[in-house]
Design a protein around this motif. Structure first.
Motif, PDB file in Angstrom:
ATOM      1  N   GLU A 124     -53.100  71.269   9.774  1.00  0.00           N
ATOM      2  CA  GLU A 124     -52.064  71.587   8.791  1.00  0.00           C
ATOM      3  C   GLU A 124     -50.751  70.884   9.127  1.00  0.00           C
ATOM      4  O   GLU A 124     -50.055  70.370   8.248  1.00  0.00           O
ATOM      5  N   TYR A 161     -53.181  62.436  10.746  1.00  0.00           N
ATOM      6  CA  TYR A 161     -54.370  63.204  10.398  1.00  0.00           C
ATOM      7  C   TYR A 161     -55.645  62.377  10.542  1.00  0.00           C
ATOM      8  O   TYR A 161     -56.706  62.926  10.872  1.00  0.00           O
ATOM      9  N   LEU A 167     -51.090  67.173   8.284  1.00  0.00           N
ATOM     10  CA  LEU A 167     -51.073  66.946   6.841  1.00  0.00           C
ATOM     11  C   LEU A 167     -49.665  67.095   6.276  1.00  0.00           C
ATOM     12  O   LEU A 167     -49.207  66.281   5.464  1.00  0.00           O
TER      13      LEU A 167
END
Length: 331
Positions: free
Chosen positions: A164, A140, A167
């Motif tokens: 997303e 990320y 993460l």
């Protein structure tokens, strides 16, 4: 026992593995990546405490009616649990989740249940070797560089999908490095080699076998196959697959190239479910041979699942694995 569906994950020519294309770093099509059918984690812990929120962040479901076996459950926008600084909606594709007690011959799936690939999604490419995948940033903290490398505009929906995934996989990596013996084995595999390596290790076998859902009907490749408006579980259509031991489901993650979230859940049972078409689509050529996984102990699951399915905490809950998902078995 009938032969369960499977997919050959390595193709040999002349005794050698055929090369797998390396993902292009040129800009990708505008279509969104295919979203997960359901969250990859059923509960999440923060500071040793359970938090009632799924890991992945999606818009809440629209109001709809989901039919489970002979009963109908009205599902409207669920209350938004809080995670960090914002609320998280629970995204579950229609018909994917159901209670084990509702799986029987003649049980109807919700009208509009889709098990085939999403024709509007950008098809991912695959890294064959772990070394090739590891050469590309997957963190990320490198989000801007990754978006630029694949021609994805920052602030777009595709950028949010990438963020997303990074993460979620960052959480997986952190949990694995923490050495928590209470955590189930899990990984984010960014290559063909890494998927098979994890499945083999988690199952304790040198040759894990892959099982996938097969949708019968027209079309082919990554085109959406023709699917009936509604499926029904066929007579004698439910069989257990595997030797009754551990299973490793692998969930595709929305990303520019193929990334799988793979895990070995405890107390899970794998099933093959024959689905036929009903109504005007009652054509024997249409239907599906679906792979399903049933989690026998759901005590620690998020409360929203029980509300959604009108189920009791702890009772077995199952989910179908759509066409892009892969289930690994020891035999």
């Amino acid at each position: 026992m009938r032969q369960h569906p499977h997919v050959k994950w390595n193709i040999k020519r002349g005794g050698r593995d055929a090369p797998t294309p390396t993902p292009s770093l040129t800009p990708l099509p505008n279509a969104l990546f295919e979203d997960a059918a359901y969250p990859v984690k059923w509960n999440i812990k923060q500071g040793g405490h359970d938090v009632s929120a799924p890991t992945l962040s999606f818009p809440p479901l629209p109001s709809e009616t989901i039919t489970l076996g002979a009963s109908a459950v009205s599902v409207s926008d669920p209350p938004q649990p809080h995670h960090g600084h914002g609320g998280i909606g629970m995204h579950v594709q229609l018909g994917m989740l159901f209670t084990m007690k509702s799986l029987f011959p003649g049980a109807l799936l919700p009208e509009g249940t889709k098990l085939a690939h999403d024709i509007g999604a950008a098809p991912p490419l695959r890294f064959a070797s772990r070394a090739d995948a590891d050469a590309v940033p997957f963190d990320y903290n490198d989000l801007d560089a990754i978006l630029g490398r694949f021609g994805i505009r920052r602030g777009s929906k595709k950028a949010a999908q990438v963020a997303e995934t990074l993460l979620t996989c960052g959480e997986v990596t952190a949990a694995a490095s923490g050495g928590d013996s209470g955590e189930e084995p899990r990984t984010c595999a960014t290559s063909h080699e890494a998927v098979i390596s994890f499945a083999a290790s988690a199952l304790g076998t040198s040759a894990p076998r892959a099982a996938t859902t097969v949708v019968h009907g027209g079309g082919g490749g990554r085109r959406r196959r023709e699917e009936p408006r509604r499926y029904v579980v066929a007579p004698d259509g439910v069989d257990r697959i595997g030797s009754g031991g551990a299973v490793v489901p692998c969930h595709p993650m929305p990303y520019p190239y193929e990334v799988f979230y793979c895990h070995r859940p405890s107390d899970a049972v794998a099933l093959r479910v024959e689905l036929a078409s009903v109504g005007e689509d009652g054509d024997a050529a249409l239907g599906a041979t679906a792979v399903a996984v049933c989690h026998m102990n759901t005590t620690m699951w998020d409360a929203h699942y029980f509300d959604m399915l009108n189920a009791r905490r702890g009772e077995p809950i199952c989910h179908y694995m759509p066409q892009s998902y892969v289930l690994w078995l020891a035999i």
